[in-house]
Design a protein around this motif. Sequence first.
Motif, PDB file in Angstrom:
ATOM      1  N   PHE A 109      25.159  38.642  44.294  1.00  0.00           N
ATOM      2  CA  PHE A 109      26.194  38.802  43.384  1.00  0.00           C
ATOM      3  C   PHE A 109      27.565  38.338  43.770  1.00  0.00           C
ATOM      4  N   LEU A 110      27.914  37.978  44.831  1.00  0.00           N
ATOM      5  CA  LEU A 110      29.227  37.434  45.226  1.00  0.00           C
ATOM      6  C   LEU A 110      29.241  35.806  45.124  1.00  0.00           C
ATOM      7  N   LYS A 111      28.081  35.245  45.547  1.00  0.00           N
ATOM      8  CA  LYS A 111      27.757  33.690  45.693  1.00  0.00           C
ATOM      9  C   LYS A 111      28.956  33.142  46.535  1.00  0.00           C
ATOM     10  N   GLY A 112      29.461  33.929  47.397  1.00  0.00           N
ATOM     11  CA  GLY A 112      30.415  33.607  48.534  1.00  0.00           C
ATOM     12  C   GLY A 112      32.004  33.590  47.891  1.00  0.00           C
ATOM     13  N   ASP A 113      32.087  34.010  46.817  1.00  0.00           N
ATOM     14  CA  ASP A 113      33.524  34.088  46.062  1.00  0.00           C
ATOM     15  C   ASP A 113      33.849  35.509  45.601  1.00  0.00           C
ATOM     16  N   VAL A 114      34.382  36.206  46.224  1.00  0.00           N
ATOM     17  CA  VAL A 114      34.598  37.679  45.759  1.00  0.00           C
ATOM     18  C   VAL A 114      35.446  37.850  44.609  1.00  0.00           C
ATOM     19  N   GLU A 115      36.500  36.731  44.654  1.00  0.00           N
ATOM     20  CA  GLU A 115      37.605  36.760  43.523  1.00  0.00           C
ATOM     21  C   GLU A 115      36.563  36.410  42.219  1.00  0.00           C
ATOM     22  N   ALA A 116      36.105  35.348  42.184  1.00  0.00           N
ATOM     23  CA  ALA A 116      35.301  34.879  40.895  1.00  0.00           C
ATOM     24  C   ALA A 116      34.158  35.777  40.479  1.00  0.00           C
ATOM     25  N   SER A 117      33.843  36.652  41.494  1.00  0.00           N
ATOM     26  CA  SER A 117      32.567  37.421  41.202  1.00  0.00           C
ATOM     27  C   SER A 117      32.824  39.005  40.576  1.00  0.00           C
ATOM     28  N   GLY A 118      33.906  39.347  41.282  1.00  0.00           N
ATOM     29  CA  GLY A 118      34.408  40.573  40.512  1.00  0.00           C
ATOM     30  C   GLY A 118      33.578  41.731  41.365  1.00  0.00           C
ATOM     31  N   PHE A 119      32.735  41.225  41.961  1.00  0.00           N
ATOM     32  CA  PHE A 119      31.937  42.414  43.022  1.00  0.00           C
ATOM     33  C   PHE A 119      32.694  42.700  44.282  1.00  0.00           C
ATOM     34  N   ARG A 120      32.403  43.728  44.833  1.00  0.00           N
ATOM     35  CA  ARG A 120      33.063  44.008  46.085  1.00  0.00           C
ATOM     36  C   ARG A 120      31.872  44.700  46.898  1.00  0.00           C
ATOM     37  N   ILE A 121      31.796  44.389  48.128  1.00  0.00           N
ATOM     38  CA  ILE A 121      30.651  45.038  49.272  1.00  0.00           C
ATOM     39  C   ILE A 121      31.301  45.687  50.247  1.00  0.00           C
ATOM     40  N   VAL A 122      31.159  46.943  50.539  1.00  0.00           N
ATOM     41  CA  VAL A 122      31.892  48.017  51.510  1.00  0.00           C
ATOM     42  C   VAL A 122      30.830  48.364  52.443  1.00  0.00           C
ATOM     43  N   ASN A 123      31.054  48.692  53.710  1.00  0.00           N
ATOM     44  CA  ASN A 123      30.073  49.549  54.421  1.00  0.00           C
ATOM     45  C   ASN A 123      30.673  50.784  54.989  1.00  0.00           C
ATOM     46  N   ASN A 124      29.926  51.880  54.623  1.00  0.00           N
ATOM     47  CA  ASN A 124      30.454  53.177  54.821  1.00  0.00           C
ATOM     48  C   ASN A 124      30.717  53.565  56.355  1.00  0.00           C
ATOM     49  N   TYR A 125      30.273  52.910  57.035  1.00  0.00           N
ATOM     50  CA  TYR A 125      30.472  52.998  58.666  1.00  0.00           C
ATOM     51  C   TYR A 125      31.922  53.131  58.804  1.00  0.00           C
ATOM     52  N   ASP A 126      32.661  52.205  57.948  1.00  0.00           N
ATOM     53  CA  ASP A 126      34.021  51.856  58.188  1.00  0.00           C
ATOM     54  C   ASP A 126      35.049  53.385  58.171  1.00  0.00           C
TER      55      ASP A 126
END
Length: 422
Positions: A109-126
């Motif tokens: 989904f990100l293809k290494g580029d968060v800005e261009a993809s519009g996707f975000r990934i987070v971890n609920n452990y945080d």
Amino acid sequence: MSILKELEWRGAINQQTNAEGLEKLLSEKAVGLYCGVDPTGDSMHIGHLIPFMILKRFQLAGHKPLVVIGGATGSIGDPSGRNSERTLQTMETIQENARKLTAQMDKLFLKGDVEASGFRIVNNYDWLSEFSLLGFLRDYGKHFNVNQMLAKDVVASRLEFGISFTEFTYQILQSIDFHHLFKSENIQVQIGGADQWGNITAGLDFIRRVEGSEAEAYGFTIPLMLKSDGTKFGKSAGGAIWLDPEQTTPYEFYQFWLNQQDGDVVKFLKYFTFLSIEEIETLEKEVAEQPHLRNGQKHLAEEITRFVHGQEALDEALLITEALFTGNVKDLSTKQIAEGFKNMPHYTAPRVAQNLAIWLVDIGLISSRRQAREFVQNGAISINGDKIADLDFEISPEHAIGERYIIVRRGKKNYYLVTFED
């Protein structure tokens, strides 16, 4: 057509908490949505993929998708879909799995580029790892009624077999996730599999209890995926179809989709491709009128393989497929041979020159010399794509592709991979 109407056409919505309200919200603004996956393994399989492809559809429609890796929830185990307690994994294993799943999501989904993809990934452990026991019980436990928790299918289905307090609290943690994302990321919609309905509604109840009854939050689930024969989708004879190319090669992945039944292919085109309604309806007509062409299966296999593994891996899968169909295998690389012949019969041969008929018997590929001679004499044996009809033909390591492999074909469909000993 709105995105929800399209999802309904695709058969991708099972239950919704408030269809009318969500339709209205989606028509007014770009909405934040999320779906989660727990790192109970180091790779997703194709059954995990459906809700994330729905997130991708929302992204293409201009909305804001977010993926949650359950580094915390994965450490206690989701009770849904099981009749027994999960074996708890070490935190080191969970963290390593979370790292691999994050990389997998990035690739998809990100293809290494968060800005261009519009996707975000987070971890609920945080955020979940910051709670103290007393803080958890006082600040969150008070908001959950045990009677209501017991009534949720995800828990009720386990009562006959027993459920630990650990897994019983899973819906509380997932509810905290939804509330946290609602407050910090403006996430208003949660998507999940059919077995997540109880967890999703628990989160909505919690948000409204804390933020007020007017809080705009929604959820919907996708149907349990079944094949036309009623069996569960996502497995092959060899087991799960993984997204990790080391566990399921792109060629195997492509072949899995190419070999789907006519009765399933249109449904899978709707679920697993981003082809338009018009394109799918055209393919549906072709499947009905010209099933022997298998155009639906070819489009399905190409679209989903390209999405998961990329164009280069798809090209290799197509090359291997064509080589095996035509018998023209001599131009395959050793990597392509290893991938394409992974699940075919394997034999080992010593690095010596030997008469072909005797060699076929000595390595165990054919049971008798008489039968081997008949196969050779009748032109039924091919070596690396070349038909051999000479009873005096000697095979040697010089014939090996990449100094390692000999591909034997008997008849039109029977392939065998012979590896010369090191």
